[in-house]
Design a protein around this motif. Sequence first.
Motif, PDB file in Angstrom:
ATOM      1  N   MET A   1       0.820  -1.215   0.000  1.00 38.26           N
ATOM      2  CA  MET A   1       0.000   0.000   0.000  1.00 38.26           C
ATOM      3  C   MET A   1       0.850   1.260   0.000  1.00 38.26           C
ATOM      4  O   MET A   1       0.521   2.238  -0.669  1.00 38.26           O
ATOM      5  N   THR A   2       1.950   1.255   0.756  1.00 32.16           N
ATOM      6  CA  THR A   2       2.770   2.458   0.908  1.00 32.16           C
ATOM      7  C   THR A   2       3.924   2.532  -0.079  1.00 32.16           C
ATOM      8  O   THR A   2       4.587   3.565  -0.170  1.00 32.16           O
TER       9      THR A   2
ATOM     10  N   SER B   1      -7.508   2.371   4.498  1.00 27.61           N
ATOM     11  CA  SER B   1      -8.629   1.890   5.300  1.00 27.61           C
ATOM     12  C   SER B   1      -9.271   0.665   4.647  1.00 27.61           C
ATOM     13  O   SER B   1      -9.550  -0.338   5.321  1.00 27.61           O
ATOM     14  N   LYS B   2      -9.482   0.737   3.349  1.00 31.03           N
ATOM     15  CA  LYS B   2     -10.045  -0.411   2.618  1.00 31.03           C
ATOM     16  C   LYS B   2      -9.122  -1.622   2.709  1.00 31.03           C
ATOM     17  O   LYS B   2      -9.581  -2.756   2.886  1.00 31.03           O
TER      18      LYS B   2
ATOM     19  N   THR C   1     -10.367  -5.074   4.527  1.00 31.64           N
ATOM     20  CA  THR C   1     -10.430  -6.305   3.732  1.00 31.64           C
ATOM     21  C   THR C   1      -9.541  -7.383   4.335  1.00 31.64           C
ATOM     22  O   THR C   1      -9.942  -8.549   4.442  1.00 31.64           O
ATOM     23  N   PHE C   2      -8.331  -7.010   4.748  1.00 33.86           N
ATOM     24  CA  PHE C   2      -7.393  -7.973   5.336  1.00 33.86           C
ATOM     25  C   PHE C   2      -7.972  -8.607   6.607  1.00 33.86           C
ATOM     26  O   PHE C   2      -7.945  -9.825   6.768  1.00 33.86           O
ATOM     27  N   PHE C   3      -8.490  -7.780   7.512  1.00 34.87           N
ATOM     28  CA  PHE C   3      -8.988  -8.307   8.783  1.00 34.87           C
ATOM     29  C   PHE C   3     -10.270  -9.113   8.612  1.00 34.87           C
ATOM     30  O   PHE C   3     -10.495 -10.075   9.336  1.00 34.87           O
ATOM     31  N   GLU C   4     -11.086  -8.740   7.641  1.00 35.58           N
ATOM     32  CA  GLU C   4     -12.286  -9.537   7.385  1.00 35.58           C
ATOM     33  C   GLU C   4     -11.902 -10.912   6.839  1.00 35.58           C
ATOM     34  O   GLU C   4     -12.395 -11.940   7.305  1.00 35.58           O
TER      35      GLU C   4
ATOM     36  N   VAL D   1     -13.851  -2.692  11.768  1.00 32.76           N
ATOM     37  CA  VAL D   1     -12.419  -2.390  11.685  1.00 32.76           C
ATOM     38  C   VAL D   1     -12.287  -0.872  11.677  1.00 32.76           C
ATOM     39  O   VAL D   1     -12.686  -0.203  10.723  1.00 32.76           O
ATOM     40  N   VAL D   2     -11.747  -0.328  12.755  1.00 33.86           N
ATOM     41  CA  VAL D   2     -11.598   1.116  12.914  1.00 33.86           C
ATOM     42  C   VAL D   2     -10.115   1.456  12.761  1.00 33.86           C
ATOM     43  O   VAL D   2      -9.274   0.890  13.458  1.00 33.86           O
TER      44      VAL D   2
END
Length: 120
Positions: free
Chosen positions: A29-30, A75-76, A80-83, A93-94
Amino acid sequence: MPVVQVTTNLTRKLGLELAKGITVLVSEMTQKPAEGVVVTHKHELEMFYDGSDDPLAHVRFTSIGMTSSDTDTYSKGFATFFEKNLGISKDRVVVEFHAADAAFMGKCGTTVAEIRKRDQ
């Protein structure tokens, strides 16, 4: 040097494989090297969101050079990863974002700003 602090109310630890997965996610992502990503996890905490103690993840994400235009994508990615990997619903997921200046991130007994000056 992105730092990811994950807090969950799950009894399960992340474990090395999921920590590696977060590292790869953040690196992609980064567009920063995986070698510089720090991941911590606190689990089995009493946590509530929207009046419920259903599975929940609170992610504090700190990265040098992050801008507000990056945060929606990040955030997406985290949701998605944690779900997918922990079964935590995306709406539970906050993510808390912290943009850091290189002078306020340290490693190797100095700051990232000083390392960058030295490496120029």
